[in-house]
Scaffold this motif. Structure first.
Motif, PDB file in Angstrom:
ATOM      1  N   GLU A 106      -2.058 -81.351  60.997  1.00  0.00           N
ATOM      2  CA  GLU A 106      -1.798 -82.099  62.232  1.00  0.00           C
ATOM      3  C   GLU A 106      -1.609 -83.583  61.910  1.00  0.00           C
ATOM      4  O   GLU A 106      -0.732 -84.241  62.469  1.00  0.00           O
ATOM      5  CB  GLU A 106      -2.945 -81.899  63.232  1.00  0.00           C
ATOM      6  N   TYR A 107      -2.405 -84.109  60.997  1.00  0.00           N
ATOM      7  CA  TYR A 107      -2.242 -85.495  60.553  1.00  0.00           C
ATOM      8  C   TYR A 107      -0.824 -85.704  60.015  1.00  0.00           C
ATOM      9  O   TYR A 107      -0.149 -86.672  60.377  1.00  0.00           O
ATOM     10  CB  TYR A 107      -3.282 -85.832  59.469  1.00  0.00           C
ATOM     11  N   LEU A 108      -0.370 -84.797  59.155  1.00  0.00           N
ATOM     12  CA  LEU A 108       0.986 -84.919  58.597  1.00  0.00           C
ATOM     13  C   LEU A 108       2.046 -84.884  59.689  1.00  0.00           C
ATOM     14  O   LEU A 108       2.995 -85.668  59.668  1.00  0.00           O
ATOM     15  CB  LEU A 108       1.266 -83.787  57.605  1.00  0.00           C
ATOM     16  N   ARG A 109       1.900 -83.963  60.622  1.00  0.00           N
ATOM     17  CA  ARG A 109       2.886 -83.857  61.711  1.00  0.00           C
ATOM     18  C   ARG A 109       2.932 -85.136  62.535  1.00  0.00           C
ATOM     19  O   ARG A 109       4.003 -85.619  62.889  1.00  0.00           O
ATOM     20  CB  ARG A 109       2.554 -82.670  62.612  1.00  0.00           C
ATOM     21  N   LEU A 110       1.758 -85.684  62.860  1.00  0.00           N
ATOM     22  CA  LEU A 110       1.698 -86.893  63.679  1.00  0.00           C
ATOM     23  C   LEU A 110       2.261 -88.113  62.958  1.00  0.00           C
ATOM     24  O   LEU A 110       2.747 -89.045  63.601  1.00  0.00           O
ATOM     25  CB  LEU A 110       0.260 -87.160  64.135  1.00  0.00           C
ATOM     26  N   LYS A 111       2.218 -88.110  61.633  1.00  0.00           N
ATOM     27  CA  LYS A 111       2.773 -89.232  60.861  1.00  0.00           C
ATOM     28  C   LYS A 111       4.294 -89.264  60.981  1.00  0.00           C
ATOM     29  O   LYS A 111       4.891 -90.321  60.833  1.00  0.00           O
ATOM     30  CB  LYS A 111       2.374 -89.144  59.384  1.00  0.00           C
ATOM     31  N   ASN A 112       4.920 -88.097  61.210  1.00  0.00           N
ATOM     32  CA  ASN A 112       6.372 -88.013  61.348  1.00  0.00           C
ATOM     33  C   ASN A 112       7.060 -88.840  60.251  1.00  0.00           C
ATOM     34  O   ASN A 112       7.820 -89.774  60.527  1.00  0.00           O
ATOM     35  CB  ASN A 112       6.802 -88.473  62.743  1.00  0.00           C
ATOM     36  N   LEU A 113       6.777 -88.483  59.028  1.00  0.00           N
ATOM     37  CA  LEU A 113       7.196 -89.267  57.864  1.00  0.00           C
ATOM     38  C   LEU A 113       8.710 -89.281  57.687  1.00  0.00           C
ATOM     39  O   LEU A 113       9.380 -88.266  57.869  1.00  0.00           O
ATOM     40  CB  LEU A 113       6.528 -88.700  56.607  1.00  0.00           C
ATOM     41  N   SER A 114       9.210 -90.435  57.303  1.00  0.00           N
ATOM     42  CA  SER A 114      10.635 -90.594  57.020  1.00  0.00           C
ATOM     43  C   SER A 114      10.898 -90.259  55.549  1.00  0.00           C
ATOM     44  O   SER A 114       9.972 -90.223  54.730  1.00  0.00           O
ATOM     45  CB  SER A 114      11.064 -92.036  57.287  1.00  0.00           C
ATOM     46  N   THR A 115      12.147 -90.050  55.227  1.00  0.00           N
ATOM     47  CA  THR A 115      12.537 -89.732  53.845  1.00  0.00           C
ATOM     48  C   THR A 115      12.048 -90.807  52.882  1.00  0.00           C
ATOM     49  O   THR A 115      11.538 -90.494  51.803  1.00  0.00           O
ATOM     50  CB  THR A 115      14.069 -89.583  53.752  1.00  0.00           C
ATOM     51  N   SER A 116      12.166 -92.065  53.268  1.00  0.00           N
ATOM     52  CA  SER A 116      11.754 -93.148  52.366  1.00  0.00           C
ATOM     53  C   SER A 116      10.246 -93.161  52.145  1.00  0.00           C
ATOM     54  O   SER A 116       9.773 -93.543  51.076  1.00  0.00           O
ATOM     55  CB  SER A 116      12.218 -94.505  52.904  1.00  0.00           C
ATOM     56  N   GLU A 117       9.467 -92.711  53.123  1.00  0.00           N
ATOM     57  CA  GLU A 117       8.017 -92.704  52.965  1.00  0.00           C
ATOM     58  C   GLU A 117       7.560 -91.693  51.912  1.00  0.00           C
ATOM     59  O   GLU A 117       6.505 -91.869  51.311  1.00  0.00           O
ATOM     60  CB  GLU A 117       7.332 -92.419  54.303  1.00  0.00           C
ATOM     61  N   PHE A 118       8.353 -90.667  51.661  1.00  0.00           N
ATOM     62  CA  PHE A 118       7.981 -89.705  50.636  1.00  0.00           C
ATOM     63  C   PHE A 118       8.113 -90.291  49.231  1.00  0.00           C
ATOM     64  O   PHE A 118       7.646 -89.699  48.268  1.00  0.00           O
ATOM     65  CB  PHE A 118       8.799 -88.413  50.764  1.00  0.00           C
ATOM     66  N   GLU A 119       8.715 -91.462  49.127  1.00  0.00           N
ATOM     67  CA  GLU A 119       8.857 -92.122  47.829  1.00  0.00           C
ATOM     68  C   GLU A 119       7.819 -93.207  47.578  1.00  0.00           C
ATOM     69  O   GLU A 119       7.798 -93.810  46.510  1.00  0.00           O
ATOM     70  CB  GLU A 119      10.276 -92.692  47.685  1.00  0.00           C
ATOM     71  N   VAL A 120       6.929 -93.450  48.577  1.00  0.00           N
ATOM     72  CA  VAL A 120       5.866 -94.427  48.332  1.00  0.00           C
ATOM     73  C   VAL A 120       4.978 -93.890  47.217  1.00  0.00           C
ATOM     74  O   VAL A 120       4.909 -92.678  46.987  1.00  0.00           O
ATOM     75  CB  VAL A 120       5.032 -94.740  49.600  1.00  0.00           C
TER      76      VAL A 120
END
Length: 173
Positions: A106-120
């Motif tokens: 649920e935490y991951l879903r609520l973050k609604n991560l963008s493609t660029s955030e997966f590269e942090v």
């Protein structure tokens, strides 16, 4: 296959139900045994998965996504389950794992991560810089690894019972 959050979630959301289907109310003869000295039982593996839910995957992703200058992860205690699972039943652990996993997804879903955030990146104590996509991919494979480990531990309880079929049952060898 390239990393995809939706592909990872397909596995991550199913793992608790897979383990519940395999292990709920099964006899301790299957779940309290291990593969020999310095190995884990099924009970230990489930405890380890719980510890990861509490201290590894999401806490490390929070570090990566934070504004903190220091993105260094705390070392993971691969043996914490031995003290944290004391006094609990396997069914207790399965319920706890399912609850924690639901909360973390649920935490991951609520973050609604963008493609660029997966590269942090964050700094792993052993590997150095790692990306968020690598962390989530590792979380996914970690689940699959431990499902396979649980199957192997349980299979080996019948190693001598299968007779000549052991030749074809690779999980036993």
């Amino acid at each position: 296959m390239n990393f995809s959050i939706s592909h990872s979630v397909e596995i991550l959301e199913r793992t608790p139900e897979v383990l519940i289907a395999m292990l709920k109310e099964i006899s301790k003869d299957w779940t309290n045994c291990n593969e020999g000295p310095d190995t884990w039982s099924v009970f230990d593996v489930v405890g380890h998965l719980i510890h990861g839910e509490k201290t590894d995957w999401i806490p490390r992703s929070e570090i990566m996504l934070s504004d903190k200058a220091d993105k260094t992860f705390e070392p993971f205690d691969r043996f914490a389950q031995f003290r944290e699972s004391e006094g609990k039943t396997l069914n207790d652990l399965l319920i706890e794992f399912k609850s924690l996993r639901q909360k973390n997804l649920e935490y991951l879903r609520l973050k609604n991560l963008s493609t660029s955030e997966f590269e942090v990146t964050g700094i792993h104590p052993e590997f150095g810089d790692v990306t968020l996509s690598q962390l989530i991919a590792a979380w996914t494979v970690h689940d699959l690894e431990h499902i396979a480990q649980i199957s192997r531990i349980m299979s080996k309880q019948y190693k001598s019972e299968v007779g000549p079929w052991s030749k074809y049952l690779k999980v036993l060898n």
